[in-house]
Design an enzyme around this catalytic site. Structure first.
Site, short mmCIF file in Angstrom:
data_model
loop_
_atom_site.label_atom_id
_atom_site.label_comp_id
_atom_site.label_asym_id
_atom_site.label_seq_id
_atom_site.Cartn_x
_atom_site.Cartn_y
_atom_site.Cartn_z
N ASP A 94 0.80 -1.24 -0.06
CA ASP A 94 0.04 0.04 0.19
C ASP A 94 0.92 1.20 0.01
O ASP A 94 1.85 1.37 0.76
CB ASP A 94 -0.70 -0.17 1.31
CG ASP A 94 -1.86 1.13 1.24
OD1 ASP A 94 -2.34 1.55 0.11
OD2 ASP A 94 -2.45 1.47 2.40
N HIS A 95 0.41 2.27 -0.94
CA HIS A 95 1.55 3.51 -0.85
C HIS A 95 2.85 3.24 -1.20
O HIS A 95 3.55 3.91 -0.29
CB HIS A 95 0.99 4.27 0.01
CG HIS A 95 -0.36 5.07 0.02
ND1 HIS A 95 -0.67 5.77 -0.85
CD2 HIS A 95 -1.55 4.73 0.87
CE1 HIS A 95 -1.94 6.27 -1.01
NE2 HIS A 95 -2.49 5.60 0.04
N HIS A 190 -7.45 9.98 4.38
CA HIS A 190 -6.90 9.06 5.18
C HIS A 190 -6.98 9.06 6.53
O HIS A 190 -7.36 10.55 7.05
CB HIS A 190 -5.43 8.99 4.79
CG HIS A 190 -4.79 8.36 3.65
ND1 HIS A 190 -4.35 9.05 2.64
CD2 HIS A 190 -5.19 7.09 3.08
CE1 HIS A 190 -4.31 8.45 1.63
NE2 HIS A 190 -4.51 6.95 1.92
N GLY A 191 -6.87 8.39 7.33
CA GLY A 191 -7.03 8.36 9.03
C GLY A 191 -8.51 8.55 9.56
O GLY A 191 -9.28 8.11 9.06
N SER A 237 -12.24 4.05 5.48
CA SER A 237 -12.74 3.68 6.69
C SER A 237 -13.84 4.54 7.13
O SER A 237 -14.14 5.90 6.86
CB SER A 237 -11.79 3.72 7.71
OG SER A 237 -10.86 2.89 7.59
N ILE A 278 -9.47 -0.24 3.71
CA ILE A 278 -9.86 -0.07 5.23
C ILE A 278 -8.84 -0.19 6.17
O ILE A 278 -8.16 -1.29 6.26
CB ILE A 278 -11.23 -0.73 5.57
CG1 ILE A 278 -12.23 -0.50 4.83
CG2 ILE A 278 -11.70 -0.81 7.02
CD1 ILE A 278 -13.70 -1.37 4.68
#
Length: 335
Positions: A94-95, A190-191, A237, A278
């Site tokens: 991821d990333h 994100h987050g 998420s 997620i």
């Protein structure tokens, strides 16, 4: 060189094609430790769902690249032990932020990698993504690229503002890079703090903050330009408020933590969005369970006594996402 097929893993190509045709999304869950991995595999097997195990650069450093290889192989064998004869499990970076990192992951058994050049000027993003694709495809490893910038903070990924994906660029990008899927920006983030309070409105019935809607018009325009092409949503998420409430009840301090409404993710999953990422929800579920144990049993010091409930709470969350949000339950016919 370790080929992912030796570990029993698969790449994303076939599962994405089936997801687009079937109108569902593949769950892509980030993990950092054994308890998260156990919960993900149990949830995937019990719901008969393919699954993508995601590892960020930070998680790879935390868990150790060698251990990750054997954890992935162990995940496949664990799924078989649970009754799934032919598991469909992807190990995905991821990333990834450099060619060198992507190459290292491919060489050590990852079956899919993301190269995130979204922060670069367009032509540099194209060149970097193409370089990763050319290397990865030699080993039948699939590659995810990204256009547009997501706001928020998660591990090494940090951006204060988002930039929606420009639909006019997607054909050129996909054609020139040869990427297998494309992460786009339509307002996810994100987050656990995806939106500032001033971006939201208050639901008069519940008193909770409601975030702004996703830019489905951007998604529609991308799908029109690239019909049938696999699309990915990062930062998806939902930040379950019951987990936030539990954390705060037992000494935490999560003020104005808010995520993506699940009904919007359900809508996205019925489109060409075939992978939904997620991460924060798992962290919240884990932390909520651990804080509750510590508060209710302050003399407890056996890690199994608090990591066990954390694992169970994460498994419940993963099952909910698969069954009620992504719509991918029962699509893994081999199990």
């Amino acid at each position: 060189m370790v080929n992912y097929k030796e570990l029993g893993l698969v790449n994303t190509r076939d599962m994405f094609a089936r997801a687009i045709k079937g109108g569902y999304a593949i769950p892509a869950f980030n993990f950092n430790n054994m308890e998260q991995l156990q919960a993900i595999i149990k949830a995937a097997v019990e719901t008969k769902s393919p699954v993508i195990l995601q590892v960020s650069k930070g998680a790879r450093n935390y868990a150790n690249q060698t251990l990750l290889r054997y954890m992935a192989e162990g995940a496949v064998e664990y799924a078989k032990e649970l009754g799934c004869e032919h598991p469909e499990i992807v190990l995905h970076l991821d990333h990834g932020d450099s060619f060198e990192l992507c190459k290292s992951c491919i060489d050590l058994g990852f079956s899919s990698v993301m190269i995130d050049g979204s922060h670069l000027p367009y032509e540099e993003n194209v060149a970097l993504t193409k370089k990763v694709v050319e290397y990865a495809h030699q080993f039948d490893v699939t590659v995810e690229g990204e256009l547009g910038v997501l706001a928020g903070v998660e591990d090494e990924v940090c951006a204060e503002h988002h930039t929606y994906t420009n639909p006019e660029e997607v054909i050129d990008f996909a054609t020139r890079t040869g990427c297998d899927s494309l992460a786009i920006s339509i307002g996810t983030s994100h987050g656990a703090y995806k939106f500032k309070p001033e971006q939201c409105h208050v639901d008069p019935a519940t008193g909770r903050l409601v975030p702004p809607p996703l830019a489905f018009e951007v998604l529609d325009a991308v799908m029109e330009k690239l019909p049938g092409f696999p699309i990915v949503l990062h930062g998806s998420s939902s930040v379950p408020q019951e987990e936030v409430d539990t954390i705060n009840k037992f000494g935490g301090k999560l003020d104005a933590a808010i995520g993506i409404p699940e009904e919007e993710l359900r809508k996205a999953a019925k489109s060409a969005v075939c992978k939904i990422n997620i991460d924060s929800d798992s962290r919240l579920a884990m932390t909520a369970a651990i804080r509750q144990v510590f508060a209710e049993k302050p003399a407890e010091f056996d890690p199994r006594k608090y990591l066990g409930p954390a694992r169970d709470n994460m498994e419940k969350m993963y099952k909910h996402k698969i069954l009620n949000v992504l719509g991918s339950d029962g699509k893994l016919a081999q199990c």
